[in-house]
Design an enzyme around this catalytic site. Structure first.
Site, PDB file in Angstrom:
ATOM      1  N   LYS A  24      98.679 -70.800  24.125  1.00 51.17           N
ATOM      2  CA  LYS A  24      99.649 -70.686  23.144  1.00 51.17           C
ATOM      3  C   LYS A  24     100.904 -71.274  23.797  1.00 51.17           C
ATOM      4  O   LYS A  24     101.684 -72.040  23.271  1.00 51.17           O
ATOM      5  CB  LYS A  24      99.609 -69.207  22.978  1.00 51.17           C
ATOM      6  CG  LYS A  24     100.541 -68.748  22.009  1.00 51.17           C
ATOM      7  CD  LYS A  24     100.229 -67.622  21.235  1.00 51.17           C
ATOM      8  CE  LYS A  24     100.253 -66.285  21.897  1.00 51.17           C
ATOM      9  NZ  LYS A  24     101.627 -65.738  22.247  1.00 51.17           N
ATOM     10  N   SER A  25     101.202 -70.924  25.176  1.00 46.45           N
ATOM     11  CA  SER A  25     102.452 -71.107  25.721  1.00 46.45           C
ATOM     12  C   SER A  25     102.645 -72.871  25.730  1.00 46.45           C
ATOM     13  O   SER A  25     103.887 -73.249  25.338  1.00 46.45           O
ATOM     14  CB  SER A  25     102.575 -70.932  27.163  1.00 46.45           C
ATOM     15  OG  SER A  25     102.486 -69.463  27.151  1.00 46.45           O
ATOM     16  N   ARG A  29     105.544 -75.244  23.311  1.00 47.66           N
ATOM     17  CA  ARG A  29     106.335 -76.226  24.051  1.00 47.66           C
ATOM     18  C   ARG A  29     106.075 -77.730  23.801  1.00 47.66           C
ATOM     19  O   ARG A  29     106.994 -78.471  23.691  1.00 47.66           O
ATOM     20  CB  ARG A  29     106.080 -76.058  25.531  1.00 47.66           C
ATOM     21  CG  ARG A  29     106.692 -74.824  26.322  1.00 47.66           C
ATOM     22  CD  ARG A  29     105.955 -74.170  27.420  1.00 47.66           C
ATOM     23  NE  ARG A  29     107.116 -73.184  28.139  1.00 47.66           N
ATOM     24  CZ  ARG A  29     106.523 -71.807  27.756  1.00 47.66           C
ATOM     25  NH1 ARG A  29     105.928 -71.601  26.953  1.00 47.66           N
ATOM     26  NH2 ARG A  29     107.348 -70.938  28.392  1.00 47.66           N
ATOM     27  N   GLY A  95     107.222 -64.447  19.427  1.00 46.07           N
ATOM     28  CA  GLY A  95     108.576 -64.136  20.538  1.00 46.07           C
ATOM     29  C   GLY A  95     108.657 -65.495  21.411  1.00 46.07           C
ATOM     30  O   GLY A  95     109.865 -65.770  21.672  1.00 46.07           O
ATOM     31  N   ARG A 123     111.839 -56.712  18.382  1.00 47.09           N
ATOM     32  CA  ARG A 123     111.878 -57.227  19.868  1.00 47.09           C
ATOM     33  C   ARG A 123     113.392 -57.608  20.280  1.00 47.09           C
ATOM     34  O   ARG A 123     114.060 -58.172  19.597  1.00 47.09           O
ATOM     35  CB  ARG A 123     110.878 -58.304  20.255  1.00 47.09           C
ATOM     36  CG  ARG A 123     109.514 -57.679  19.936  1.00 47.09           C
ATOM     37  CD  ARG A 123     108.614 -58.750  20.154  1.00 47.09           C
ATOM     38  NE  ARG A 123     108.416 -59.042  21.501  1.00 47.09           N
ATOM     39  CZ  ARG A 123     107.434 -60.121  21.775  1.00 47.09           C
ATOM     40  NH1 ARG A 123     106.799 -60.473  20.905  1.00 47.09           N
ATOM     41  NH2 ARG A 123     107.562 -60.365  23.045  1.00 47.09           N
ATOM     42  N   SER A 167     110.847 -63.305  33.039  1.00 43.63           N
ATOM     43  CA  SER A 167     110.644 -63.933  31.772  1.00 43.63           C
ATOM     44  C   SER A 167     110.551 -65.547  31.621  1.00 43.63           C
ATOM     45  O   SER A 167     111.737 -65.833  31.736  1.00 43.63           O
ATOM     46  CB  SER A 167     111.499 -63.263  30.747  1.00 43.63           C
ATOM     47  OG  SER A 167     111.189 -63.957  29.295  1.00 43.63           O
ATOM     48  N   ASP A 319     100.124 -60.584  30.005  1.00 46.93           N
ATOM     49  CA  ASP A 319      99.391 -60.546  28.700  1.00 46.93           C
ATOM     50  C   ASP A 319      98.122 -60.088  28.838  1.00 46.93           C
ATOM     51  O   ASP A 319      97.159 -59.817  27.842  1.00 46.93           O
ATOM     52  CB  ASP A 319      99.373 -61.928  27.951  1.00 46.93           C
ATOM     53  CG  ASP A 319     100.912 -62.348  27.571  1.00 46.93           C
ATOM     54  OD1 ASP A 319     101.752 -61.422  27.446  1.00 46.93           O
ATOM     55  OD2 ASP A 319     101.038 -63.504  27.331  1.00 46.93           O
ATOM     56  N   ARG A 350     102.941 -52.025  24.597  1.00 46.76           N
ATOM     57  CA  ARG A 350     101.239 -52.241  25.030  1.00 46.76           C
ATOM     58  C   ARG A 350     100.958 -51.096  25.929  1.00 46.76           C
ATOM     59  O   ARG A 350      99.783 -50.815  26.019  1.00 46.76           O
ATOM     60  CB  ARG A 350     101.042 -53.579  25.519  1.00 46.76           C
ATOM     61  CG  ARG A 350     100.925 -54.723  24.644  1.00 46.76           C
ATOM     62  CD  ARG A 350     100.670 -56.063  24.997  1.00 46.76           C
ATOM     63  NE  ARG A 350     100.418 -56.831  23.829  1.00 46.76           N
ATOM     64  CZ  ARG A 350     100.560 -58.270  24.049  1.00 46.76           C
ATOM     65  NH1 ARG A 350     100.977 -58.813  25.123  1.00 46.76           N
ATOM     66  NH2 ARG A 350     100.441 -58.954  22.924  1.00 46.76           N
ATOM     67  N   ARG A 397      96.421 -58.900  20.677  1.00 48.69           N
ATOM     68  CA  ARG A 397      95.665 -58.483  22.057  1.00 48.69           C
ATOM     69  C   ARG A 397      95.211 -57.070  22.121  1.00 48.69           C
ATOM     70  O   ARG A 397      94.255 -56.874  22.683  1.00 48.69           O
ATOM     71  CB  ARG A 397      96.706 -58.838  23.296  1.00 48.69           C
ATOM     72  CG  ARG A 397      97.050 -60.321  23.312  1.00 48.69           C
ATOM     73  CD  ARG A 397      97.601 -60.860  24.562  1.00 48.69           C
ATOM     74  NE  ARG A 397      98.354 -61.648  24.508  1.00 48.69           N
ATOM     75  CZ  ARG A 397      98.063 -63.223  24.594  1.00 48.69           C
ATOM     76  NH1 ARG A 397      96.620 -63.361  24.109  1.00 48.69           N
ATOM     77  NH2 ARG A 397      98.866 -64.118  24.307  1.00 48.69           N
TER      78      ARG A 397
HETATM   79  C1  S3P Z   1     105.313 -66.392  27.506  1.00 51.82           C
HETATM   80  C2  S3P Z   1     106.120 -65.758  28.370  1.00 51.82           C
HETATM   81  C3  S3P Z   1     105.677 -64.419  28.347  1.00 51.82           C
HETATM   82  C4  S3P Z   1     104.227 -63.886  27.845  1.00 51.82           C
HETATM   83  C5  S3P Z   1     104.255 -64.547  26.420  1.00 51.82           C
HETATM   84  C6  S3P Z   1     104.346 -66.247  26.584  1.00 51.82           C
HETATM   85  C7  S3P Z   1     105.556 -68.145  27.524  1.00 51.82           C
HETATM   86  O1  S3P Z   1     106.581 -63.742  27.724  1.00 51.82           O
HETATM   87  O2  S3P Z   1     104.054 -62.497  27.679  1.00 51.82           O
HETATM   88  O3  S3P Z   1     102.974 -64.331  25.663  1.00 51.82           O
HETATM   89  O4  S3P Z   1     105.178 -68.747  26.762  1.00 51.82           O
HETATM   90  O5  S3P Z   1     106.910 -68.290  28.030  1.00 51.82           O
HETATM   91  P1  S3P Z   1     108.084 -63.121  28.643  1.00 51.82           P
HETATM   92  O6  S3P Z   1     108.821 -64.292  28.885  1.00 51.82           O
HETATM   93  O7  S3P Z   1     108.665 -62.076  27.612  1.00 51.82           O
HETATM   94  O8  S3P Z   1     107.411 -62.431  29.991  1.00 51.82           O
END
Ligand code: S3P
Length: 447
Positions: A24-25, A29, A95, A123, A167, A319, A350, A397
């Site tokens: 996903k990350s 990007r 997010g 959030r 983060s 996560d 969570r 999750r």
């Molecule tokens: C992510 C960073 C994390 C993670 C999220 C994906 C990312 O969040 O929990 O699922 O892709 O940069 P945080 O940056 O709030 O820690």
């Protein structure tokens, strides 16, 4: 009337070979950097969950050409920057999507409004707005830095920003804004977080300097760098692979292999932790794919032992604590997870929801402000009673973790709002059924 839920019950062993959905990350990007770049970015293996589809739509709204060519195959035609969108950008549950897009958008002289679903609107966005404001962006938002908000970008100046919380989203937002800032930017991380933005910026031709001093990680990005479209192959998401792997560890007789899983060292704290708990995990076929390490990971049913998970490991598995808590419920002795306060500001709180769901399934738990202790092994070999309907607050999750618990608990476990699983793991139920899991829709209760 109660909406239909999903119920998981104990059946035979889980066996088979599967592929985890795209990370996903990395998927978010790839779309965002593709839109910022000049020329074509071809993406293979993109996660086609709702979160990432929202980012794809957003990049279209900001002026990029975004086209789906086939399953997981997407083409982005970047215009070398973002243009003002004609309407509100709705990031759904994501997010990562909204925070990274705000960072990217802040670099351009445009006005953009953002919103999301009820979870995302609750959030904190201040963590991103603060550094973007220091760089020169302005905004108006709801109380407490909540969405919906309207951001005005452009004319950014250099920032040297030390992350107050670990983060990767905040780091990435600053780096994406910094690309357009006069003098670029510098981000200092007291604890290293996932580095996909740094790696991918390099793949798009940017120069990113990373140095380490003690536990500090310093990332320097010169401003005014142009990105060139490239080809991206998205590896399997370790955060999704965690569910079938842990399901195999706790279900007697099981053996499950997940192929092509991302092994980035800043993402695999769960594998280290499960290894310490005595999990039978085999990592094979380790290879490099597009600047990231991937491998096949096999999990076999194991007698697990409780451990203490140190706070410094949290960013590498933030996560994965919900599914670790499930593994811990089947382990012998307590598992203490420390320094996990960030879990409270995810798609749901969570820590609270896992404590609640585990307790409802007969597992001993102790909840603290930034820690969770799960006391496993209370009732012999199959210690978890199950037999609960769990409230997920729409958190994918939380839903998947409890369904995995139901596969090995004495009585079935039911979760509400199962549709939310598709935000990160479309096809989760079918994949688990293919391994032999019994997961079924339950009938809605009569009005
Ligand atoms: C992510 C960073 C994390 C993670 C999220 C994906 C990312 O969040 O929990 O699922 O892709 O940069 P945080 O940056 O709030 O820690």
């Amino acid at each position: 009337m109660t909406a239909a839920g999903l119920t998981a019950r104990r059946a035979g062993p889980l066996t088979g070979v599967v592929r985890a959905p795209g990370d996903k990350s990395i998927s978010h990007r790839a779309l965002i950097l593709g839109a910022l770049a000049h020329g074509v970015t071809d993406i293979e293996g993109l996660l086609e969950g709702d979160d990432v589809r929202r980012t794809a739509a957003a990049m279209g709204a900001f002026g990029a050409g975004v086209e789906r060519l086939g399953e997981g195959r997407w083409r982005v035609e970047g215009r070398g920057g973002l243009a003002e969108p004609a309407d509100i950008i709705d990031c759904g549950n994501a997010g990562t999507g909204v925070r990274l897009i705000m960072g990217a958008a802040a670099g351009f002289a445009l006005t953009a409004s953002f919103t999301g679903d009820a979870s995302l609107r609750g959030r904190p966005m201040n963590r991103v707005l603060k550094p973007l404001g220091q760089m020169g962006a302005t905004w108006i938002c709801r109380d407490g830095g909540r969405l919906p908000l309207t951001l005005r970008g452009g004319g950014l100046k250099h920032i040297a920003y030390r992350l107050p919380e670990p983060s990767a989203q905040v780091k990435s937002a600053v780096l994406l804004a910094g690309l357009q800032a006069e003098g670029g930017c510098e981000v200092i991380e007291p604890e290293a977080t996932r580095d996909h933005t740094e790696r991918m910026l390099r793949a798009f031709g940017a120069v990113v300097e990373v140095s380490e001093a003690g536990t500090d990680r310093r990332i320097v990005l010169a401003g005014g760098q142009t990105l060139a479209g490239c080809a991206i192959r998205v590896p399997g998401d370790p955060s999704s692979a965690a569910f079938p792997l842990v399901a195999a560890l706790i279900t007697p007789g099981s053996e499950v292999t997940v192929k092509g899983m991302l092994l980035n060292p800043l993402r695999i704290g769960l594998l280290d932790t499960l290894g310490e708990m005595g999990a039978d995990l085999a990592v094979t076929n380790v290879r490099d794919e597009g600047g990231e390490t991937v491998a096949d990971v096999t999990a076999r049913y194991s007698q697990l032992t409780g451990v203490e998970v140190p706070p410094e490991r949290a960013p590498a598995m933030i996560d994965e604590y919900p599914i670790l808590a499930v593994a811990a419920a089947f382990a012998e002795g307590p598992t203490r997870m420390l320094g996990i306060g960030e879990m409270r500001v995810k798609e749901s709180d969570r820590i609270a929801l896992m404590a609640h769901g585990l307790a409802a399934c007969g597992v001993g738990v102790e909840e603290e402000a930034d820690a969770l202790t799960v006391i496993g092994g209370q009732r012999g070999n199959h210690p978890v009673a199950g037999g609960a309907r769990v409230t997920t607050h729409g958190d994918h999750r939380i839903a998947m973790a409890h369904l995995v618990m139901g596969l090995a608990a004495e009585a079935p476990v039911c979760v509400d709002q199962p549709g939310m699983i598709a935000t990160s793991f479309p096809g989760f139920v079918e994949l688990m059924r293919g391994l032999g899991a019994e997961i079924a829709h339950d009938q809605p209760a009569a009005a």
